[in-house]
Design a protein around this motif. Structure first.
Motif, PDB file in Angstrom:
ATOM      1  N   GLY A   1      -0.073  13.284  -9.537  1.00 37.09           N
ATOM      2  CA  GLY A   1       0.282  12.054  -9.948  1.00 37.09           C
ATOM      3  C   GLY A   1      -0.244  11.974 -11.604  1.00 37.09           C
ATOM      4  O   GLY A   1      -1.552  12.114 -11.791  1.00 37.09           O
TER       5      GLY A   1
ATOM      6  N   ARG B   1       6.094   2.268  -8.713  1.00 33.81           N
ATOM      7  CA  ARG B   1       5.337   3.486  -8.300  1.00 33.81           C
ATOM      8  C   ARG B   1       4.513   3.338  -6.895  1.00 33.81           C
ATOM      9  O   ARG B   1       3.568   3.288  -6.673  1.00 33.81           O
ATOM     10  CB  ARG B   1       4.533   4.228  -8.939  1.00 33.81           C
ATOM     11  CG  ARG B   1       5.034   4.929 -10.547  1.00 33.81           C
ATOM     12  CD  ARG B   1       6.074   5.864 -10.268  1.00 33.81           C
ATOM     13  NE  ARG B   1       6.275   6.689 -11.432  1.00 33.81           N
ATOM     14  CZ  ARG B   1       7.372   6.343 -12.422  1.00 33.81           C
ATOM     15  NH1 ARG B   1       8.026   5.231 -11.980  1.00 33.81           N
ATOM     16  NH2 ARG B   1       7.743   6.940 -13.284  1.00 33.81           N
TER      17      ARG B   1
ATOM     18  N   ASN C   1       6.645  11.015  -9.984  1.00 35.77           N
ATOM     19  CA  ASN C   1       5.133  10.912  -9.625  1.00 35.77           C
ATOM     20  C   ASN C   1       4.326  11.714 -10.939  1.00 35.77           C
ATOM     21  O   ASN C   1       3.216  11.227 -10.903  1.00 35.77           O
ATOM     22  CB  ASN C   1       4.792  11.657  -8.283  1.00 35.77           C
ATOM     23  CG  ASN C   1       3.536  11.476  -7.858  1.00 35.77           C
ATOM     24  OD1 ASN C   1       3.133  10.389  -7.572  1.00 35.77           O
ATOM     25  ND2 ASN C   1       2.754  12.795  -7.402  1.00 35.77           N
TER      26      ASN C   1
END
Length: 499
Positions: free
Chosen positions: A107, A298, A187
């Motif tokens: 990430g 997210r 991501n």
């Protein structure tokens, strides 16, 4: 049980006397003893009461009626308990593009795409993402959608923005922009996280996001969250971590200047605030096309109510109903219809309006109650459950307020009153009071379908045992003989009339 109350003696004597009266009036000589024993067992199982306003104070019938009333009043309030049956399965969420698991990529490993080759999401040309002070307007595109219309009597696809043929040169200019949708790429720009487990999480919220094009793709620039009563609990501008290429002002109403001057939170900060106000893993999040909003945040979340899933497009995926069209067709409500005035830019989308509108779609099944009748949500109810036996005249007076009612479930008392009328006067009165009604259900799971007739809409009453031969309905009592309908058996104890 009442030992911790200040007026325990008064409450105990009062409730004991009322409980004794209830048992006496509801039993006979041979059942009185067993009824008393059962009631004593229930009383012993009650937890100690510390507050005189506790909902479990009183006789068994009093508590039961209190719980029923609370359930009816909740039918006009969006809660986790009365919405959880509509939550899609993980397979359905994946089918609609939701991220159901955190991707394996690291990430935030590539927060920006500067220097990378990308396909412009507007003109489909390849370009290299730049981060300069001056962005070139070398992208020509249409900011409208392709629509089907008739030109010289022939069907043609034209662009809604300029009415030119689909595939023509763009009518607008601006910088190249790109859009990433796969979970792994998203991501890499900013890491996904799961909504945390909270013991005090909110039952239901609706949210909508506005996004802008940045050197990281599409980034969150505004978040609006409303509670189940459509009250704003969060509305903030967000500063992206990458350079803004196009603020998408025409649709979002957010400008680069507003973000620079008013934005307080970044993505990490706004997610923390979202969780602090009570959004947790058990919270049901409502919205339209929520996979885009959750991807911008997210966030991985499974308790979703997406109106795009609740009201699928007739042609199936990848087609989807727009929120604007759904609101107009189902709610008779017109949204996203702002038009720019001379010299100004007006957003055609409002995140607050969109979030509030999605809540209106959820008022489908409600109990007939004074709380509902006094609510402004009465016009949104599709399935009405009548259990408290209002008089037929009262029901007929209030039914016209249910503009979008499709089905009604009647109590046995009302069902007997309406459907035992041999002249069909009551059923015709019910139909006239609510022309949109298409189905009536009552005790025993008996369902009466209502279909269009040559001279309007009529009800047909019958039992399956009354009509063994589905082709002989013209000679039986299941319908007026002048129409001679044909009954088709769809499923057990359900009849549909067709012509």
């Amino acid at each position: 049980m009442y030992a911790k109350l200040d007026d325990r003696k008064t409450c105990a004597f009062r409730d004991a006397r009322e409980q004794e009266t209830e048992i006496y009036e509801s039993t006979q000589t041979n059942t009185y003893k067993s009824a008393t024993a059962n009631t004593l067992i229930k009383l012993k199982r009650r937890a100690p009461i510390t507050d005189s306003t506790s909902p479990v104070i009183g006789t068994e019938n009093t508590i039961r009626k209190r719980l029923e009333e609370a359930e009816r009043s909740q039918s006009t309030t969006l809660t986790r308990s009365n919405l959880k049956k509509y939550i899609p399965t993980p397979a359905q969420l994946q089918e609609y593009g939701y991220v159901v698991d955190i991707p394996n990529t690291l990430g935030g490993s590539e927060p920006s795409a500067v220097g990378q080759m990308k396909d412009c999401s507007r003109c489909n040309q390849k370009y290299i993402v730049e981060d300069g002070d001056l962005l070139k307007d070398d992208c020509k595109f249409h900011d409208g959608k392709a629509i089907t219309t008739k030109v010289d009597g022939r069907r043609s696809r034209i662009m809604s923005c300029c009415s030119t043929q689909m595939g023509s040169s763009g009518c607008c200019t601006g910088p190249h922009v790109f859009l990433e949708k796969d979970a792994e790429s998203l991501n890499k720009r900013a890491g996904f996280i799961r909504t945390p487990l909270r013991s005090d999480s909110l039952d239901v919220v609706a949210l909508d996001c506005e996004m802008s094009f940045t050197t990281s793709g599409m980034s969150l620039t505004r978040l609006t969250v409303v509670n189940s009563d459509a009250e704003v609990i969060l509305d903030e501008l967000i500063k992206p971590h990458s350079k803004i290429i196009d603020a998408n002002t025409r649709f979002s109403g957010v400008t680069i200047k507003q973000i620079e001057e008013s934005a307080v939170f970044d993505l990490v900060g706004i997610r923390s605030v979202l969780f602090e106000i009570g959004v947790g893993s058990d919270t049901i999040i409502v919205g339209h096309g929520l996979e885009n909003d959750l991807n911008a945040l997210r966030i991985v979340h499974s308790n979703i109510l997406d109106t795009a899933i609740l009201y699928p497009h007739p042609a199936g995926l990848p087609f989807r109903n727009s929120l604007r069209n759904l609101a107009a067709d189902v709610l008779k409500k017109f949204i996203q219809d702002a038009a720019p005035s001379s010299g100004t830019v007006v957003a055609t989308h409002s995140s607050l309006e969109d979030a509030s509108t999605t809540l209106d779609f959820l008022f489908e099944s409600c109990y007939y109650s004074p709380e509902l009748l006094s609510s402004d949500k009465v016009a949104l109810v599709k399935n009405l459950i009548v259990e408290n036996d209002p008089s037929l005249d009262t029901l007929l007076e209030t039914l016209p307020r249910f503009n979008h009612l499709n089905s009604i479930t009647l109590s046995p008392t009302l069902a007997t009153l309406i459907f035992e009328d041999p002249a069909l006067d009551s059923t015709m009165a019910l139909q006239k009071a609510c022309p949109s009604l298409r189905q009536v259900t009552f005790a025993g799971d008996q369902v009466f379908k209502i279909v269009n007739q040559p001279s309007g809409i009529e009800f047909f009453k019958t039992k399956i045992s009354d009509c063994n031969d589905v082709n002989l309905c013209s000679s039986c009592d299941c319908s007026p003989n002048r129409y001679q309908p044909k009954l088709m058996l769809r499923k057990r104890r359900t009849l549909r009339v067709a012509y």
